[in-house]
Scaffold this motif. Structure first.
Motif: not given
Lengths: 89, 454
Positions: A1-2, A4, A6, A31-34, A36, A43, A45-47, A80, B1-2, B6
């Protein structure tokens, strides 16, 4: 299960470190990170993959919330699907 | 991001955090047809058992979904088969035990409202309907969570003016009986034309006879999100306005669909419909009136309001329809005065009148809703207000409703406080000229012709 994760609020040092440490301690894989700055708000956000998470979803959400309070930021975790269903047909 | 950016994630969170986006209600519809029994106590026992069995996990499931997706789910509610149909088999003329049974089940399950203390009398009043109508004032004033609705008109049957006359008196009696509680009983009573069988919103929810045994219906909300989206297109023409509302409605509805599917799966109950309604709350920033004002009206209720509402209502449906597998219920913009900060303000400054609200109901869902009128309004005037609204529904083949509160002891200029989501209503003036002889006639207004449309 995915899901998010924040993190929103005022930028400061160690936000990613603290959040990712908490996630790693509980078996959550990032899995991923961004990150901004949107409308002057930091902000991130991470998956994440919570398949192998050692605690229940509610408990993880509570821990993240608690960490957020400690460092003065809003941290939330949401399945997600809510973003997928809202933004993808 | 998948997959998701964002920006999109932040947009969703902003809708929830700042613009009051929420799922207004998950409503479980439960058929009580199999609970009819000639012994009233036995019937009540069966009703209680069935509701408890079906809805045992409703509240906990709603809370779990809310945490999983991070979206507030404000209400968990239940609608049941119109009680007049179920109770008719029982050898009793006292239907209060049925209301008390519903109230007890709702209280024990933790749902704030249970709808279906209802009768459908648009053509005639059967014995079961008669007993139920007689009991409405006491039922609403001695229970906390029971909601009642009465269908008095349809496009195919016309308007039952005997029932309209009765409902005026019942509303006035209910107001007086709950005088010490802001005439609160009336906030739980709706009179309908063309009632829908799968409406998840209170107070008018009931589980129609065409429905299955148990079903999950979801009502969404989000006036604040639409208002906020329109702030980004100030000065643009109406094509842009309509398009913006459609896009927003689509996103909101997708969330409703997700929650409905998840609730249906977790409770192992079929998914019925998503109701695409913009349901305001008294909180500033969650108002339908402010959307209309954002379109360029100085105050809701001024000239242009009906056109603005027509555009809003239609665009919400167009945007929402594609987002959900099954759309139903009342689906449209609600204009309950007491539950909408902008409507309250407009009514208080005199911009919004009862007559304008009536015109607005021609182009939106649902009707004259949560409107406080003077406590000394004659029952025949209340009936005449109902008759006008029913005529709009009947002729236009749409659902219309009346939920007015003749606030006991209050006059124009006063305000009535209901609390919570029901808000506060300024007492609005009604016409002083009598409609008594009109209502006294009784009988039925025949079903309209639907050719030669002008």
């Amino acid at each position: 299960m995915r899901a998010v994760v924040t993190v929103m609020g005022k930028d400061r040092t160690g936000i990613i470190a603290k959040t990712s440490t908490l996630l790693a301690e509980n078996g959550v894989n990032i899995l991923d990170i961004a990150q901004t700055i949107l409308q002057d708000i930091f902000t991130m956000t991470m998956m994440v993959d919570i398949e192998k998470c050692s605690i229940g979803f509610d408990e993880l959400a509570a821990k993240l919330d608690e960490l957020g309070r400690e460092i003065g930021l809003e941290i939330r975790i949401q399945h997600s699907d809510i973003f997928n269903s809202m933004h993808r047909i | 991001m998948i997959n998701i950016s964002s920006n999109e994630i932040v947009e969703t969170i902003k809708m929830i955090r700042d613009e009051h986006l929420d799922i207004r209600t998950i409503t479980m519809g439960i058929s009580l047809l199999d609970c009819a029994d000639e012994d009233c106590n036995r019937a009540c026992g069966k009703i209680y058992d069935k509701i408890m069995r079906c809805a045992r996990k409703l509240v906990s499931c709603g809370e779990e979904i809310s945490r999983k997706y991070g979206i507030p789910i404000i209400n968990k509610r239940i609608s049941v088969t119109p009680i007049s149909l179920v109770a008719a088999a029982s050898k009793t003329d006292d239907y209060l035990p049925f209301a008390k049974t519903l109230d007890r089940a709702a209280r024990e399950l933790g749902v704030n409202f249970i709808g279906g203390y209802s009768a459908l009398v648009y053509k005639g009043i059967s014995k079961g309907d008669e007993y139920l109508l007689n009991s409405i004032p006491e039922a609403l004033c001695t229970t906390e969570r029971v909601c009642s609705s009465v269908g008095v008109a349809t496009t195919k049957a016309g308007i039952n003016m005997d029932a309209v006359g009765r409902m005026g008196r019942i509303i006035c009696d209910t107001a007086k009986m709950s005088a010490d509680n802001s005439s609160m009983g009336c906030a739980k009573l709706v009179v309908f034309a063309n009632p829908v069988e799968d409406n998840p919103f209170m107070a008018g929810a009931f589980h129609g006879v065409g429905e299955g045994d148990c079903v999950i219906n979801v009502g969404i909300s989000g006036p604040g999100v639409v208002k906020s989206a329109l702030e980004q297109v100030r000065g643009e023409d109406f094509g842009v306005v309509a398009e913006t509302i459609k896009r927003t409605a689509f996103k909101i509805t997708r969330m409703g669909q997700l929650v409905a599917q998840e609730a249906s799966r977790m409770l192992n109950v079929p998914f019925g419909i998503v109701d695409l309604s913009l349901a305001p709350t008294p909180e500033v920033g969650d108002s339908v009136a402010y959307i209309l004002e954002e379109m360029g009206l100085e105050k809701c209720g001024t000239h242009g309001t009906t056109a603005a509402l027509a555009l809003l209502n239609d665009a919400v449906k167009k945007g929402g329809v594609m987002a959900s597998g099954y759309v139903g219920g009342l689906s449209g913009a609600f204009i309950p005065v007491s539950e909408d900060a902008g409507m309250i303000a407009a009514a208080e400054c005199g911009a919004l009148t009862l007559d304008k609200l009536e015109a607005m109901t021609c182009v939106c869902s649902v009707g004259l809703d949560m409107i406080a009128i003077p406590g000394d309004t004659p029952a025949s005037t209340v009936s005449a207000i109902i008759a006008d609204e029913m005529a709009i529904g009947m002729i236009n083949q749409k659902t219309t409703a009346v939920r007015v509160i003749p606030a006991a002891g209050k006059k124009v200029g006063d305000s009535v406080e209901f609390g919570g989501l029901l808000g506060a209503a300024p007492v609005m003036p009604v016409h002083e000229y009598s409609s008594e002889k009109f209502i006294e006639r009784g009988g039925r207004i025949p079903a309209p012709i639907h050719s030669l449309r002008n």
